[in-house]
Every structure is written in structure tokens, then in C-alpha cells.
Design a protein around this motif. Structure first.
Motif, short mmCIF file in Angstrom:
data_model
loop_
_atom_site.label_atom_id
_atom_site.label_comp_id
_atom_site.label_asym_id
_atom_site.label_seq_id
_atom_site.Cartn_x
_atom_site.Cartn_y
_atom_site.Cartn_z
N THR A 1 0.86 -1.18 0.00
CA THR A 1 0.00 0.00 0.00
C THR A 1 0.90 1.23 0.00
N ALA A 2 0.31 2.37 -0.31
CA ALA A 2 1.10 3.61 -0.36
C ALA A 2 1.75 3.90 0.99
N ASN A 3 1.08 3.57 2.09
CA ASN A 3 1.65 3.83 3.41
C ASN A 3 2.83 2.93 3.73
N GLU A 4 2.89 1.76 3.10
CA GLU A 4 3.98 0.82 3.37
C GLU A 4 5.25 1.15 2.60
N ILE A 5 5.14 1.98 1.58
CA ILE A 5 6.30 2.35 0.78
C ILE A 5 7.01 3.50 1.49
N LYS A 6 8.24 3.28 1.90
CA LYS A 6 9.00 4.30 2.63
C LYS A 6 9.67 5.26 1.67
N LEU A 7 9.73 6.53 2.05
CA LEU A 7 10.37 7.55 1.21
C LEU A 7 11.85 7.26 1.05
N GLY A 8 12.35 7.43 -0.17
CA GLY A 8 13.77 7.31 -0.44
C GLY A 8 14.28 5.90 -0.61
N THR A 9 13.41 4.88 -0.73
CA THR A 9 13.90 3.52 -0.83
C THR A 9 13.95 3.00 -2.25
N ALA A 10 13.34 3.69 -3.20
CA ALA A 10 13.33 3.22 -4.59
C ALA A 10 13.51 4.40 -5.53
N GLN A 11 14.13 4.12 -6.66
CA GLN A 11 14.38 5.19 -7.63
C GLN A 11 13.08 5.73 -8.21
N ASN A 12 12.15 4.87 -8.55
CA ASN A 12 10.87 5.28 -9.12
C ASN A 12 9.75 5.09 -8.10
N GLN A 13 9.97 5.58 -6.92
CA GLN A 13 9.02 5.38 -5.85
C GLN A 13 7.67 6.03 -6.12
N GLY A 14 7.65 7.18 -6.78
CA GLY A 14 6.38 7.81 -7.13
C GLY A 14 5.53 6.87 -7.96
N ASP A 15 6.15 6.19 -8.92
CA ASP A 15 5.43 5.21 -9.74
C ASP A 15 4.87 4.09 -8.88
N GLU A 16 5.66 3.58 -7.94
CA GLU A 16 5.22 2.52 -7.05
C GLU A 16 4.05 2.97 -6.17
N MET A 17 4.11 4.20 -5.70
CA MET A 17 3.05 4.72 -4.85
C MET A 17 1.74 4.84 -5.63
N PHE A 18 1.82 5.35 -6.87
CA PHE A 18 0.62 5.43 -7.70
C PHE A 18 0.07 4.03 -8.00
N LYS A 19 0.96 3.08 -8.26
CA LYS A 19 0.53 1.70 -8.54
C LYS A 19 -0.19 1.10 -7.34
N ALA A 20 0.34 1.35 -6.14
CA ALA A 20 -0.29 0.84 -4.92
C ALA A 20 -1.67 1.44 -4.70
N LEU A 21 -1.90 2.64 -5.24
CA LEU A 21 -3.20 3.30 -5.12
C LEU A 21 -4.15 2.91 -6.25
N GLY A 22 -3.69 2.02 -7.14
CA GLY A 22 -4.55 1.52 -8.21
C GLY A 22 -4.44 2.25 -9.53
#
Length: 90
Positions: free
Chosen positions: A5-26
Motif C-alpha cells: 500500500t502507499a503507506n507501506e512504501i517508505k520515502l527514499g527507498t526506490a528510484q521510481n518510488q512515485g510510480d510505485e506509490m501510484f501503482k499501490a493506489l490503483g
């Protein structure tokens, strides 16, 4: 594997984290051009399906939304992260 989920993704842990956060939100990402990135998903509101879009115009550095009058905290965090990744804070 369980999707984060977006809350489980920690800031600064992935290069394309914004993409991962949007994916987790559907949201699904579409790289239309080098200058334009689109995130979209289907959402049911008022017994009707709506296409929700959040678009980044990388050339003029602005955000466009479609059918989204407000954002939840997780969406704002994903937008903020993507803006940082795009270097718009400079």
C-alpha cells in the motif's frame, strides 16, 4: 506476493518510488511522451464508473487532473514524490 500500500512504501527507498506509490493506489502509468506522464484508474462514484487521471506535463512543469476534485493523503504523497523525482523543486 502481496502488493504494497502507499503507506507501506517508505520515502527514499526506490528510484521510481512515485510510480510505485501510484501503482499501490490503483493507478496505471502511461508514458505518452518524454514530456507527458499519465496516471489513470477507474473509480465508481454515484453508481457510475469514472476515469480518474493525474497527468504531469514535464515540459511546462504543471499537473493536470480529470474527474478528481480532491486528493487523499496518499495521493498527495505520491504526487509530491513524483514532483521530486522529476526535479521540479529546483
Amino acid at each position: 506476493m502481496k502488493e504494497k500500500t502507499a503507506n507501506e512504501i517508505k520515502l527514499g527507498t526506490a528510484q521510481n518510488q512515485g510510480d510505485e506509490m501510484f501503482k499501490a493506489l490503483g493507478y496505471n502509468k502511461k508514458q505518452i511522451t518524454d514530456e507527458f506522464i499519465d496516471y489513470s484508474k477507474k473509480e465508481l462514484r454515484y453508481k457510475r464508473e469514472w476515469e480518474i487521471c493525474i497527468d504531469f506535463n514535464c515540459y511546462y512543469k504543471y499537473l493536470i487532473t480529470k474527474n478528481k476534485p480532491y486528493f487523499c493523503l496518499e495521493e498527495l504523497q505520491a504526487i509530491n514524490k513524483k514532483v521530486k523525482e522529476l526535479g521540479w523543486y529546483e
